[in-house]
Design an enzyme around this catalytic site. Structure first.
Site, PDB file in Angstrom:
ATOM      1  N   GLU A  73      -5.077  -4.736  10.720  1.00  0.00           N
ATOM      2  CA  GLU A  73      -4.062  -3.703  10.898  1.00  0.00           C
ATOM      3  C   GLU A  73      -4.308  -2.981  12.226  1.00  0.00           C
ATOM      4  OE1 GLU A  73      -2.197  -2.577   6.832  1.00  0.00           O
ATOM      5  OE2 GLU A  73      -3.759  -1.146   7.317  1.00  0.00           O
ATOM      6  N   GLY A  83       3.046  -1.086   4.211  1.00  0.00           N
ATOM      7  CA  GLY A  83       3.082   0.334   3.874  1.00  0.00           C
ATOM      8  C   GLY A  83       4.496   0.762   3.524  1.00  0.00           C
ATOM      9  N   GLY A  84       5.161   1.428   4.449  1.00  0.00           N
ATOM     10  CA  GLY A  84       6.467   2.043   4.213  1.00  0.00           C
ATOM     11  C   GLY A  84       7.482   1.143   3.520  1.00  0.00           C
ATOM     12  N   GLY A 125       3.006   2.359  10.790  1.00  0.00           N
ATOM     13  CA  GLY A 125       3.975   3.444  10.617  1.00  0.00           C
ATOM     14  C   GLY A 125       4.749   3.796  11.871  1.00  0.00           C
ATOM     15  N   HIS A 157      -9.376   1.513   5.040  1.00  0.00           N
ATOM     16  CA  HIS A 157      -8.088   1.657   5.729  1.00  0.00           C
ATOM     17  C   HIS A 157      -8.265   2.613   6.912  1.00  0.00           C
ATOM     18  CE1 HIS A 157      -3.937   2.692   6.573  1.00  0.00           C
ATOM     19  NE2 HIS A 157      -3.600   1.581   5.946  1.00  0.00           N
ATOM     20  N   ASN A 167       0.872  -1.177   0.000  1.00  0.00           N
ATOM     21  CA  ASN A 167       0.000   0.000   0.000  1.00  0.00           C
ATOM     22  C   ASN A 167       0.907   1.224   0.000  1.00  0.00           C
ATOM     23  OD1 ASN A 167      -1.737   2.093   0.499  1.00  0.00           O
ATOM     24  ND2 ASN A 167      -2.300   1.447   2.573  1.00  0.00           N
ATOM     25  N   TRP A 168       0.949   1.883  -1.132  1.00  0.00           N
ATOM     26  CA  TRP A 168       1.877   3.021  -1.264  1.00  0.00           C
ATOM     27  C   TRP A 168       1.343   4.309  -0.648  1.00  0.00           C
ATOM     28  CZ3 TRP A 168       4.333   2.796  -6.865  1.00  0.00           C
ATOM     29  CH2 TRP A 168       5.229   1.720  -6.906  1.00  0.00           C
ATOM     30  N   LYS A 169       0.087   4.301  -0.200  1.00  0.00           N
ATOM     31  CA  LYS A 169      -0.508   5.507   0.391  1.00  0.00           C
ATOM     32  C   LYS A 169      -0.261   6.687  -0.571  1.00  0.00           C
ATOM     33  CE  LYS A 169      -0.020   3.282   4.798  1.00  0.00           C
ATOM     34  NZ  LYS A 169       0.146   3.373   6.244  1.00  0.00           N
ATOM     35  N   SER A 198       3.838  -2.015  10.260  1.00  0.00           N
ATOM     36  CA  SER A 198       5.299  -2.080  10.428  1.00  0.00           C
ATOM     37  C   SER A 198       5.883  -3.423   9.985  1.00  0.00           C
ATOM     38  CB  SER A 198       5.690  -1.748  11.875  1.00  0.00           C
ATOM     39  OG  SER A 198       5.316  -0.425  12.204  1.00  0.00           O
ATOM     40  N   GLU A 224      -6.547   4.974   7.927  1.00  0.00           N
ATOM     41  CA  GLU A 224      -6.283   6.387   7.613  1.00  0.00           C
ATOM     42  C   GLU A 224      -7.507   7.030   6.964  1.00  0.00           C
ATOM     43  OE1 GLU A 224      -2.625   5.626   5.537  1.00  0.00           O
ATOM     44  OE2 GLU A 224      -1.673   5.116   7.444  1.00  0.00           O
TER      45      GLU A 224
END
Ligand code: 13P
Length: 241
Positions: A165, A225-226, A171, A96, A9-11, A204, A98
């Site tokens: 999640e 993610g990251g 993150g 999600h 997930n590149w956000k 993470s 966010e």
């Protein structure tokens, strides 16, 4: 059959040029990752087109990060399922944390988006998870059960992926213990009518912890993610041991 699915997930990261560069590096780093591992990349809406063109003929599937429940209309800033399928999208992240936290997403709108995704032949990746305060108050199980009950009304469990999640692990570098993620994912599975739904862990996930996470019996993959923004890191995650 429960499928193994590793998704990035590149956000809100990467331009089209950066997306092309990533793909070139990632596909060369990927090596011989076992065929049964599904690989999904979910870039921003603006990078879906360039990714779609550059994925032609390889095993990576394309995912979006959201969709609206109507096909078209006066919904400024939204994208519909018909627009996503035109671009070759197969998966779409829905709900999600966010989106829920910053953009007013509710269980009701999550439910509408899930059904819209399925109506367009897309496979939704439903995200659920508790906050730190809810975990500390011993409410994890209730939160998860409530989200599932409300989000999955009239949703077809034969075309569904779920990502657990925990919000406090996103993150933060503070990964949920793999045995605890396994326990909660087992609880999620116990609430489903279709026990074969693939359930991912997210929060993470890194090259350093993916092997342990994937060794857990209830965990069918990861929503990353990251660490999915770096081609070598994401290739290592897909190639977990
Ligand atoms: P991180 O891997 O950066 O913690 O993000 C997880 C996530 O939110 C994936 O959807």
């Amino acid at each position: 059959m429960r499928k193994i699915l590793i998704a990035g997930n590149w956000k809100m990261h990467k331009t089209q040029a950066e997306t092309k560069d990533f793909l070139q590096a990632f596909l060369s780093e990927l090596g011989d990752a076992p065929d049964e591992r599904g690989i999904i990349l979910c870039p921003t809406f603006t990078s879906l087109g360039v990714m779609s063109k550059n994925l032609h003929g390889n095993r990576v599937r394309l995912g979006a990060q959201n969709l609206h429940w109507e096909d078209s209309g006066a919904y400024t800033g939204e994208i519909s399922g018909v627009m996503l399928t035109e671009l070759g999208v197969s998966y779409v992240i829905v709900g999600h944390s966010e989106r829920r936290q910053y953009f007013g997403e509710t269980d009701e709108t999550v439910n509408l988006r899930l059904k819209a995704a399925q109506n367009h032949g897309l496979t939704p990746i439903l995200c659920i998870g508790e906050t730190k305060a809810q975990r500390d108050a011993g409410e994890t199980e209730t939160v998860i059960e409530n989200q599932l009950r409300q989000d999955l009304v009239e949703v077809n469990q034969n075309n569904l992926v779920i990502a657990y999640e925990p919000i406090w692990a996103i993150g933060t570098g503070d990964t949920c213990e793999s045995t605890e993620a396994n326990r909660v994912i087992g609880l999620i599975r116990s609430q489903l009518t279709n026990k074969e739904v693939s359930i991912q862990y997210g929060g993470s996930v890194k090259p350093a912890n993916i092997d342990e996470i994937m060794a857990q019996p209830e965990i069918d993959g990861a929503l990353v993610g990251g660490a999915s923004l770096d081609p070598a890191n994401f290739a290592r995650i897909v190639n977990y041991q």
